[in-house]
Design a protein around this motif. Structure first.
Motif, PDB file in Angstrom:
ATOM      1  N   LYS A  35     -68.979  16.404 -14.049  1.00 13.04           N
ATOM      2  CA  LYS A  35     -68.922  15.310 -13.083  1.00 13.04           C
ATOM      3  C   LYS A  35     -68.229  14.109 -13.709  1.00 13.04           C
ATOM      4  O   LYS A  35     -68.171  13.961 -14.926  1.00 13.04           O
ATOM      5  CB  LYS A  35     -70.338  14.921 -12.640  1.00 13.04           C
ATOM      6  CG  LYS A  35     -70.988  15.953 -11.732  1.00 13.04           C
ATOM      7  CD  LYS A  35     -72.333  15.450 -11.226  1.00 13.04           C
ATOM      8  CE  LYS A  35     -72.961  16.427 -10.243  1.00 13.04           C
ATOM      9  NZ  LYS A  35     -74.276  15.970  -9.770  1.00 13.04           N
ATOM     10  N   ARG A  36     -67.718  13.250 -12.862  1.00 11.25           N
ATOM     11  CA  ARG A  36     -67.042  12.057 -13.346  1.00 11.25           C
ATOM     12  C   ARG A  36     -68.039  11.057 -13.928  1.00 11.25           C
ATOM     13  O   ARG A  36     -69.239  11.250 -13.844  1.00 11.25           O
ATOM     14  CB  ARG A  36     -66.247  11.417 -12.202  1.00 11.25           C
ATOM     15  CG  ARG A  36     -65.031  12.257 -11.811  1.00 11.25           C
ATOM     16  CD  ARG A  36     -64.355  11.707 -10.586  1.00 11.25           C
ATOM     17  NE  ARG A  36     -63.105  12.433 -10.320  1.00 11.25           N
ATOM     18  CZ  ARG A  36     -62.541  12.542  -9.143  1.00 11.25           C
ATOM     19  NH1 ARG A  36     -63.106  11.990  -8.088  1.00 11.25           N
ATOM     20  NH2 ARG A  36     -61.411  13.206  -8.986  1.00 11.25           N
ATOM     21  N   ASN A  37     -67.525   9.997 -14.508  1.00  7.51           N
ATOM     22  CA  ASN A  37     -68.347   8.935 -15.111  1.00  7.51           C
ATOM     23  C   ASN A  37     -69.204   9.467 -16.254  1.00  7.51           C
ATOM     24  O   ASN A  37     -70.346   9.063 -16.430  1.00  7.51           O
ATOM     25  CB  ASN A  37     -69.234   8.261 -14.054  1.00  7.51           C
ATOM     26  CG  ASN A  37     -68.426   7.672 -12.913  1.00  7.51           C
ATOM     27  OD1 ASN A  37     -67.376   7.088 -13.142  1.00  7.51           O
ATOM     28  ND2 ASN A  37     -68.907   7.845 -11.694  1.00  7.51           N
ATOM     29  N   ASP A  88     -59.846  19.904 -13.106  1.00 10.44           N
ATOM     30  CA  ASP A  88     -60.018  18.928 -12.032  1.00 10.44           C
ATOM     31  C   ASP A  88     -61.346  19.206 -11.336  1.00 10.44           C
ATOM     32  O   ASP A  88     -61.522  20.247 -10.692  1.00 10.44           O
ATOM     33  CB  ASP A  88     -58.855  19.051 -11.042  1.00 10.44           C
ATOM     34  CG  ASP A  88     -58.930  18.032  -9.907  1.00 10.44           C
ATOM     35  OD1 ASP A  88     -59.967  17.366  -9.761  1.00 10.44           O
ATOM     36  OD2 ASP A  88     -57.944  17.940  -9.152  1.00 10.44           O
ATOM     37  N   CYS A  89     -62.273  18.266 -11.441  1.00 10.46           N
ATOM     38  CA  CYS A  89     -63.624  18.502 -10.916  1.00 10.46           C
ATOM     39  C   CYS A  89     -63.659  18.600  -9.395  1.00 10.46           C
ATOM     40  O   CYS A  89     -64.652  19.082  -8.830  1.00 10.46           O
ATOM     41  CB  CYS A  89     -64.594  17.439 -11.410  1.00 10.46           C
ATOM     42  SG  CYS A  89     -64.278  15.786 -10.772  1.00 10.46           S
TER      43      CYS A  89
END
Length: 251
Positions: free
Chosen positions: A155-157, A221-222
């Protein structure tokens, strides 16, 4: 100052996650509260593995330091203070430099689906009443072992510096009306197991070909992964440490 590892298990339904968060109900906060109550002094632990809201653990670890002696009934007293959905299973004496997170050499997770409505599985599995191609699921699980870069399934962040993980075990099995995914790796990224499960379920339902699954992994790329499976189907089963690090405290 003595350092101790404590082994805990918990049902994650009522918690906002494992790690202490401001203005949130977390497992680690409950453990710290229980330790501080028993020692009558502020204790702040360090956790080995972060788990998201709703995620369960058969085994997770924390460590803490204290000069105070351990009560002969330490386990009994701590468990009397902890809420019913958290249990402290064991405490271990460790070297002063041991670290519950950084000394871990691997972790094992399990994700459970159940295919027929079952009120006793609520909060312990994901109700998934759809046809699945088990051979396709197994092939996808095997493909995962041939990759090391899992950027797609993070996941991002996130604050990690590398997305490289070594997968040691990846397999699906059917147990009656339960379908279970087991995965072991040296490390996991944020949301990684749920991303793997959700994306493989698309393969198992015929919504993603094996070639498309590989393309998704290689895209880094999520947005090409499916993280939609709920946290309550996920269990942290085991945190692996080097042999000989953990010595049960001799009460």
């Amino acid at each position: 100052m003595n350092r101790y590892f404590i082994e805990v298990g918990y049902k994650g339904a009522a918690f906002s996650g494992f790690q202490v968060q401001e203005n949130a109900h977390t497992v680690q906060a409950e453990v710290d509260r229980a330790l501080s109550t028993l020692f009558r002094a502020k204790v702040e632990s360090t956790g080995s593995s972060r788990t998201d809201a709703g995620v369960n653990a058969r085994q997770n670890f924390l460590h803490f330091d204290t000069d105070l002696p351990l009560h002969p009934q330490f386990l009994y007293k701590i468990n009397a203070i902890l809420p019913a959905d958290v249990v402290l299973n064991q405490i271990y004496s460790v070297p002063a430099e041991a670290h519950s997170r950084f000394d871990a050499v691997g972790r094992s997770y399990e994700y459970t689906l159940y295919t027929h409505k079952d009120p006793f599985m609520q909060d312990r599995g994901y109700f998934f009443p759809y046809n699945l191609n088990m051979d396709a699921l197994q092939e996808a699980a095997e493909i995962i072992k041939s990759y090391e870069d899992f950027t797609t399934f993070s996941k991002r962040n996130t604050q990690v510096h590398t997305y490289i993980c070594k997968i040691e075990e990846s397999l699906w099995r059917r147990e009656g009306e339960r379908i279970v995914y087991n995965v072991t790796a040296n490390r996991f990224l944020r949301g990684m197991v749920r991303g793997l499960v959700g994306t493989m379920l698309r393969v198992g339902r015929g919504k993603l070909t094996m070639a498309q699954f590989r393309t998704a992994i290689e895209s880094k790329d999520c947005t090409n992964a499916d993280f939609a499976v709920p946290g309550h189907g996920l269990f942290l089963m085991k945190v692996h440490y080097p042999e000989g690090l953990l010595t049960p405290y001799p009460f």
